[in-house]
Design a protein around this motif. Structure first.
Motif, PDB file in Angstrom:
ATOM      1  N   ASP A 193      12.397 103.866  51.505  1.00  0.00           N
ATOM      2  CA  ASP A 193      12.811 105.010  50.688  1.00  0.00           C
ATOM      3  C   ASP A 193      13.925 104.624  49.720  1.00  0.00           C
ATOM      4  N   ALA A 194      14.901 103.859  50.221  1.00  0.00           N
ATOM      5  CA  ALA A 194      15.994 103.421  49.354  1.00  0.00           C
ATOM      6  C   ALA A 194      15.472 102.524  48.235  1.00  0.00           C
ATOM      7  N   GLU A 195      14.554 101.628  48.582  1.00  0.00           N
ATOM      8  CA  GLU A 195      13.964 100.746  47.574  1.00  0.00           C
ATOM      9  C   GLU A 195      13.165 101.555  46.545  1.00  0.00           C
ATOM     10  N   ASP A 196      12.476 102.581  46.994  1.00  0.00           N
ATOM     11  CA  ASP A 196      11.673 103.406  46.089  1.00  0.00           C
ATOM     12  C   ASP A 196      12.561 104.148  45.091  1.00  0.00           C
ATOM     13  N   ILE A 197      13.682 104.670  45.584  1.00  0.00           N
ATOM     14  CA  ILE A 197      14.619 105.369  44.701  1.00  0.00           C
ATOM     15  C   ILE A 197      15.166 104.417  43.642  1.00  0.00           C
ATOM     16  N   MET A 198      15.573 103.214  44.072  1.00  0.00           N
ATOM     17  CA  MET A 198      16.113 102.245  43.121  1.00  0.00           C
ATOM     18  C   MET A 198      15.044 101.786  42.142  1.00  0.00           C
ATOM     19  N   ALA A 199      13.804 101.597  42.604  1.00  0.00           N
ATOM     20  CA  ALA A 199      12.719 101.178  41.709  1.00  0.00           C
ATOM     21  C   ALA A 199      12.472 102.234  40.631  1.00  0.00           C
ATOM     22  N   LYS A 200      12.521 103.512  41.004  1.00  0.00           N
ATOM     23  CA  LYS A 200      12.350 104.581  40.023  1.00  0.00           C
ATOM     24  C   LYS A 200      13.474 104.558  38.999  1.00  0.00           C
ATOM     25  N   LEU A 201      14.690 104.329  39.467  1.00  0.00           N
ATOM     26  CA  LEU A 201      15.828 104.261  38.554  1.00  0.00           C
ATOM     27  C   LEU A 201      15.699 103.074  37.606  1.00  0.00           C
ATOM     28  N   GLU A 202      15.277 101.929  38.146  1.00  0.00           N
ATOM     29  CA  GLU A 202      15.132 100.736  37.307  1.00  0.00           C
ATOM     30  C   GLU A 202      14.045 100.912  36.250  1.00  0.00           C
ATOM     31  N   SER A 203      13.101 101.816  36.503  1.00  0.00           N
ATOM     32  CA  SER A 203      12.015 102.033  35.542  1.00  0.00           C
ATOM     33  C   SER A 203      12.386 103.034  34.451  1.00  0.00           C
ATOM     34  N   THR A 204      13.538 103.716  34.596  1.00  0.00           N
ATOM     35  CA  THR A 204      13.955 104.676  33.584  1.00  0.00           C
ATOM     36  C   THR A 204      14.532 103.954  32.374  1.00  0.00           C
ATOM     37  N   GLY A 205      14.664 104.686  31.285  1.00  0.00           N
ATOM     38  CA  GLY A 205      15.166 104.074  30.060  1.00  0.00           C
ATOM     39  C   GLY A 205      16.595 103.568  30.188  1.00  0.00           C
ATOM     40  N   GLY A 206      17.466 104.391  30.811  1.00  0.00           N
ATOM     41  CA  GLY A 206      18.860 103.991  30.950  1.00  0.00           C
ATOM     42  C   GLY A 206      19.070 102.906  31.988  1.00  0.00           C
ATOM     43  N   GLY A 207      18.283 102.952  33.050  1.00  0.00           N
ATOM     44  CA  GLY A 207      18.413 101.960  34.108  1.00  0.00           C
ATOM     45  C   GLY A 207      19.649 102.190  34.961  1.00  0.00           C
ATOM     46  N   PRO A 208      19.791 101.407  36.024  1.00  0.00           N
ATOM     47  CA  PRO A 208      20.926 101.564  36.941  1.00  0.00           C
ATOM     48  C   PRO A 208      22.197 100.932  36.393  1.00  0.00           C
ATOM     49  N   ASN A 209      23.320 101.336  36.957  1.00  0.00           N
ATOM     50  CA  ASN A 209      24.602 100.695  36.674  1.00  0.00           C
ATOM     51  C   ASN A 209      25.152 100.106  37.967  1.00  0.00           C
ATOM     52  N   VAL A 210      26.344  99.554  37.896  1.00  0.00           N
ATOM     53  CA  VAL A 210      26.897  98.871  39.062  1.00  0.00           C
ATOM     54  C   VAL A 210      27.141  99.849  40.210  1.00  0.00           C
ATOM     55  N   VAL A 211      27.468 101.105  39.900  1.00  0.00           N
ATOM     56  CA  VAL A 211      27.702 102.101  40.947  1.00  0.00           C
ATOM     57  C   VAL A 211      26.419 102.364  41.734  1.00  0.00           C
ATOM     58  N   ALA A 212      25.290 102.392  41.031  1.00  0.00           N
ATOM     59  CA  ALA A 212      24.007 102.619  41.697  1.00  0.00           C
ATOM     60  C   ALA A 212      23.670 101.470  42.639  1.00  0.00           C
ATOM     61  N   TYR A 213      23.859 100.232  42.181  1.00  0.00           N
ATOM     62  CA  TYR A 213      23.577  99.084  43.043  1.00  0.00           C
ATOM     63  C   TYR A 213      24.534  99.057  44.239  1.00  0.00           C
ATOM     64  N   ASN A 214      25.778  99.443  44.020  1.00  0.00           N
ATOM     65  CA  ASN A 214      26.721  99.504  45.139  1.00  0.00           C
ATOM     66  C   ASN A 214      26.285 100.545  46.171  1.00  0.00           C
ATOM     67  N   ALA A 215      25.730 101.663  45.692  1.00  0.00           N
ATOM     68  CA  ALA A 215      25.238 102.686  46.617  1.00  0.00           C
ATOM     69  C   ALA A 215      24.074 102.156  47.449  1.00  0.00           C
ATOM     70  N   LEU A 216      23.202 101.370  46.823  1.00  0.00           N
ATOM     71  CA  LEU A 216      22.089 100.762  47.564  1.00  0.00           C
ATOM     72  C   LEU A 216      22.617  99.803  48.633  1.00  0.00           C
ATOM     73  N   LEU A 217      23.622  99.011  48.283  1.00  0.00           N
ATOM     74  CA  LEU A 217      24.209  98.087  49.258  1.00  0.00           C
ATOM     75  C   LEU A 217      24.861  98.842  50.419  1.00  0.00           C
ATOM     76  N   LYS A 218      25.433 100.005  50.140  1.00  0.00           N
ATOM     77  CA  LYS A 218      26.032 100.802  51.212  1.00  0.00           C
ATOM     78  C   LYS A 218      24.965 101.338  52.159  1.00  0.00           C
ATOM     79  N   VAL A 219      23.768 101.595  51.623  1.00  0.00           N
ATOM     80  CA  VAL A 219      22.658 101.988  52.496  1.00  0.00           C
ATOM     81  C   VAL A 219      22.337 100.850  53.454  1.00  0.00           C
ATOM     82  N   TYR A 220      22.220  99.629  52.926  1.00  0.00           N
ATOM     83  CA  TYR A 220      21.940  98.467  53.778  1.00  0.00           C
ATOM     84  C   TYR A 220      23.054  98.268  54.801  1.00  0.00           C
TER      85      TYR A 220
END
Length: 431
Positions: free
Chosen positions: A219-246
């Motif tokens: 689920d976490a990977e799916d959320i990040m994949a959707k964000l990466e596919s958007t025009g704006g894309g993720p920022n460092v805060v988003a990647y940090n949130a993914l790492l906090k999930v792990y």
């Protein structure tokens, strides 16, 4: 600094009282049949956009700011903060009422109150207000309600995240899409943050099933994949949130008591350390994803990734009954060491003090390497300690402390052999 003024002398309350007098004058003019002439004269003097932005929204914003100042205090201050937000919402509700409003609210009017509820972690109140906003827009009420925008939805997503309501956040994210609102980086980051907070507060039984673990990661990977596919894309805060999930998932798995569950052949409890090794590998892979997205890691990125790998190694070590646990624990620990060395090189190369690894991160790696109870891990831990003792390019914050040496001696003690005892004694004498 002098404390809150009395209600009588508080300019904020006086402004609110003055606005009510203006609304009553409008209401009186309406009932006497002079509303058309009154509104025509008022519109000539003061445009409705000015009334909305400089009077209503300004006053709502002032109350929400006052609430923000109070929210960091004690219980009484928190109660005051709720009162200020309630007052802000009452002004908003008057705007939405055709009989008492000079101008209808806009999305900003709602967004100010929704954001205030989010900061206070009041997800129920935020959800209720958003539902009323949606209803007024959908039903065509008079005055017409504004269409909820991404800022309004993000405020409620943030409220769900702070309350660790991962399912509510996921549902609202889907609802946004259904209503034609395009989620942005803040939307997806809030959902990931909700997952991380839920894992932090979850009980061990939530992670006792291998399917649950893999589903959380998926689920976490799916959320990040959707964000990466958007025009704006993720920022460092988003990647940090993914790492906090792990990280929080790895820590949660370490709390699971497998002793009784593994005695049951029908139990679906995690019987191998493979999911934890995958967690560590995914934490390392985040840096490759960031590189492709041209997003630079910061201190939080490195520390979360190091901690996630070390926590995975620690959780593997706590499951000593699983097959091949020592090698798996060592593999996860080496990943934490690898990320730490990357962070160190970034600091030495750039000279940027923000990337200076503190001794706490070295201690995590030393502890993780030592817990695998293999000579290779013990040797790596010893080499890492010698490195931070002797490397003059590192700052004083990286020098080993009592925790560093104690973690190493604990690893030697777990080896239970004379040579390890002699090495531990040498370290103790050195200290």
């Amino acid at each position: 600094s002098r404390g809150a003024p009395s209600r009588q002398h508080d300019p904020l309350h006086r402004a609110a009282a003055l606005l009510k007098r203006l609304e009553r004058h409008f209401s009186t003019s309406s009932s006497s049949g002079n509303s058309g002439k009154w509104m025509e004269s008022a519109a000539a003097l003061v445009p409705s956009s000015y009334l909305r932005e400089q009077v209503y929204n300004h006053l709502i914003g002032a109350y929400t700011k006052r609430a923000k100042l109070c929210s960091s205090g004690d219980g009484d201050s928190a109660s005051q903060a709720e009162g200020y937000i309630s007052t802000a919402e009452s002004i908003l509700e008057r705007m939405a009422n055709a009989g008492s409003s000079l101008v209808p609210p806009d999305a900003k009017s709602y967004g100010l109150v929704l954001s205030a509820y989010a900061r206070g972690g009041n997800a129920d109140a935020a959800s209720d207000l958003l539902t009323r906003m949606e209803g007024r827009y959908d039903n065509g009420d008079y005055p017409p309600g504004p269409r909820p925008n991404v800022i309004c939805y993000n405020a409620v997503l943030n409220a769900h995240a702070r309350a660790a309501r991962r399912d509510d956040a996921m549902e609202l994210l889907s609802k946004m899409t259904d209503r034609g609102i395009q989620a942005d980086v803040v939307s997806y980051t809030s959902v990931l943050d909700g997952w991380a907070r839920w894992l932090e507060s979850a009980s061990p039984k939530n992670a006792n099933d291998s399917a649950n673990v893999m589903n959380v990661m998926a689920d976490a990977e799916d959320i990040m994949a959707k964000l990466e596919s958007t025009g704006g894309g993720p920022n460092v805060v988003a990647y940090n949130a993914l790492l906090k999930v792990y990280l929080n998932l790895a820590k949660l798995l370490g709390k699971v008591n497998t002793k009784s569950s593994t005695d049951d052949p029908n139990s679906n409890v995690i019987s191998s350390s493979e999911p934890l090794v995958q967690l560590a590998e995914k934490a390392l892979s985040v840096f490759n994803r960031m590189s492709r997205a041209k997003v630079h890691p910061n201190f939080i990125t490195y520390s979360c990734a190091i901690h996630a790998c070390a926590a995975a190694a620690d959780s593997i070590a706590s499951r000593k009954r699983t097959s091949g646990w020592q090698k798996d624990a060592l593999d996860a620990a080496k990943l934490s060491q690898k990320i730490l060395m990357t962070m160190e090189r970034s600091f030495v190369t750039s000279g940027d003090a923000r990337f200076a690894p503190p001794v706490k991160l070295y201690n995590m790696a030393v502890t993780a390497l030592g817990r695998c109870r293999l000579e290779e891990g013990i040797s790596e831990a010893q080499a890492l300690i010698h490195h931070i003792e002797e490397d003059t390019d590192l700052g004083t914050e990286s020098l080993p402390n009592t925790v560093t040496y104690t973690a190493y001696m604990k690893a030697l003690a777990d080896m239970c052999c004379p040579s390890a005892a002699e090495r531990a004694e040498e370290v103790l004498i050195k200290m």
